[in-house]
Design a protein around this motif. Sequence first.
Motif, short mmCIF file in Angstrom:
data_model
loop_
_atom_site.label_atom_id
_atom_site.label_comp_id
_atom_site.label_asym_id
_atom_site.label_seq_id
_atom_site.Cartn_x
_atom_site.Cartn_y
_atom_site.Cartn_z
N GLY A 177 0.81 -1.21 0.00
CA GLY A 177 0.00 0.00 0.00
C GLY A 177 0.84 1.26 0.00
O GLY A 177 0.53 2.24 -0.69
N GLY A 178 1.94 1.24 0.75
CA GLY A 178 2.83 2.39 0.77
C GLY A 178 3.48 2.65 -0.57
O GLY A 178 3.68 3.80 -0.96
N SER A 179 3.78 1.59 -1.30
CA SER A 179 4.36 1.75 -2.64
C SER A 179 3.39 2.44 -3.59
O SER A 179 3.79 3.30 -4.38
CB SER A 179 4.77 0.39 -3.20
OG SER A 179 5.76 -0.21 -2.39
N VAL A 180 2.11 2.07 -3.49
CA VAL A 180 1.09 2.69 -4.34
C VAL A 180 0.96 4.18 -4.00
O VAL A 180 0.92 5.04 -4.89
CB VAL A 180 -0.27 1.98 -4.17
CG1 VAL A 180 -1.36 2.74 -4.93
CG2 VAL A 180 -0.17 0.55 -4.67
N LEU A 181 0.91 4.49 -2.71
CA LEU A 181 0.78 5.89 -2.30
C LEU A 181 2.01 6.70 -2.68
O LEU A 181 1.90 7.88 -3.02
CB LEU A 181 0.55 5.96 -0.78
CG LEU A 181 -0.79 5.42 -0.28
CD1 LEU A 181 -0.84 5.47 1.24
CD2 LEU A 181 -1.95 6.20 -0.88
N SER A 182 3.18 6.08 -2.63
CA SER A 182 4.40 6.81 -2.99
C SER A 182 4.40 7.16 -4.47
O SER A 182 4.93 8.21 -4.86
CB SER A 182 5.63 5.98 -2.64
OG SER A 182 5.72 4.81 -3.43
N VAL A 183 3.83 6.30 -5.30
CA VAL A 183 3.72 6.61 -6.74
C VAL A 183 2.86 7.86 -6.94
O VAL A 183 3.17 8.74 -7.74
CB VAL A 183 3.15 5.42 -7.51
CG1 VAL A 183 2.83 5.81 -8.95
CG2 VAL A 183 4.12 4.25 -7.49
N LEU A 184 1.75 7.95 -6.19
CA LEU A 184 0.90 9.13 -6.27
C LEU A 184 1.65 10.37 -5.80
O LEU A 184 1.51 11.45 -6.38
CB LEU A 184 -0.36 8.93 -5.42
CG LEU A 184 -1.35 7.87 -5.91
CD1 LEU A 184 -2.50 7.73 -4.92
CD2 LEU A 184 -1.87 8.23 -7.29
N GLY A 185 2.45 10.20 -4.74
CA GLY A 185 3.23 11.33 -4.25
C GLY A 185 4.22 11.85 -5.26
O GLY A 185 4.48 13.05 -5.33
N PHE A 186 4.78 10.94 -6.07
CA PHE A 186 5.70 11.34 -7.13
C PHE A 186 4.98 11.98 -8.31
O PHE A 186 5.46 12.94 -8.91
CB PHE A 186 6.47 10.13 -7.65
CG PHE A 186 7.69 9.79 -6.85
CD1 PHE A 186 8.68 10.73 -6.65
CD2 PHE A 186 7.84 8.55 -6.28
CE1 PHE A 186 9.81 10.43 -5.92
CE2 PHE A 186 8.96 8.23 -5.53
CZ PHE A 186 9.95 9.18 -5.35
N SER A 187 3.82 11.42 -8.65
CA SER A 187 3.17 11.76 -9.91
C SER A 187 2.46 13.11 -9.87
O SER A 187 2.43 13.82 -10.89
CB SER A 187 2.17 10.66 -10.28
OG SER A 187 2.80 9.39 -10.33
N LEU A 188 1.87 13.45 -8.75
CA LEU A 188 1.05 14.65 -8.68
C LEU A 188 1.89 15.84 -8.20
O LEU A 188 2.69 15.71 -7.28
CB LEU A 188 -0.12 14.43 -7.72
CG LEU A 188 -1.07 13.29 -8.14
CD1 LEU A 188 -2.13 13.06 -7.07
CD2 LEU A 188 -1.74 13.61 -9.47
#
Length: 324
Positions: A130-141
């Motif tokens: 779950g943290g990996s998914v959220l980190s992708v959002l943190g990078f992308s937006l």
Amino acid sequence: MTEMIIRRLLQSVVTLLVLSFITFAGIYLIGNPMEVLADESATAAQIQAATERLGLDQPLWVQYWHYMERLFAGDFGRSYVTSLPVSTMILQRLPATLEMTVTSLLISVGIGLPLGVVAGVFPKSPWSRGGSVLSVLGFSLPNFWFGLMLLLCLAVWFPILPAIGRGQTVEVNGVAWSFLTQDGLAHLAMPALTLAIGNMALMFRLAKSGMQEVMLLDYIKLARIKGLPSRRIVVVHALRNVMIPIITIVGLEIGGLIAGSIITETVFAWPGIGKLLIDSINMLDRPVVVAYMLIFTFTFVLINLIVDICYIVLDPRTREALQG
């Protein structure tokens, strides 16, 4: 090590000189600041007189030469808009930017690093995925999107935190700080969190990937065979190797935080040097813009130098290579 520091300082001087000329020339080519600053009722003769008084009628190289003469004497010049010394204007705004960037860095490292370490030690856990998914959002937006969403959620829909401004401040030795008051902390929360989200995601991913690699190495397996406690293995043996690349990235991110604060300060009307830069660019206030770029570049280079020294201290192989 001394040779490296001297070489890096010489590179810094060259970088500052080149950047100062590029910034100076860029604003010079945009137009005459007096066309923006002059009152609507001012005549062409008055505008011309003001232009000559500020030396803006001279060629680019002459203006740049005079600016550098004042700069080497410790004078950043005076603002075309306020007529105040540029150094005074920057020092007045600097505490606001410092407390926002430092708070943001503490949030990103204090939350992202330990969570990434835990996720790396337990890579198959639901938290790690779950943290990996959220980190992708943190990078992308982008940061400004997070800022607008925080404003919408925490200041409009659910008015928990104040939307803009710095709030109540307390002066310590003549310097105003907002984090020392409850109202100031409330105003600081959203800008600092907005600035921290992307770096928090970066810290998480670096710590996770680093811990996953280190935990598979032979010396970690040997420590387990010896019966060392898991906490000691992670904190003392594994984390030391993981911290080497993280310190390098943290140093680079400090410069990124200062640059990213420009947008964040604009979104939240935070009275820091980032907002001062935007206002100065709009008004073609050349002395303020050039001074900001020089200070930012010097800070970035200095931070990288400190990171290199920390890298040498942490990594014995680098020390041996320099000594050899």
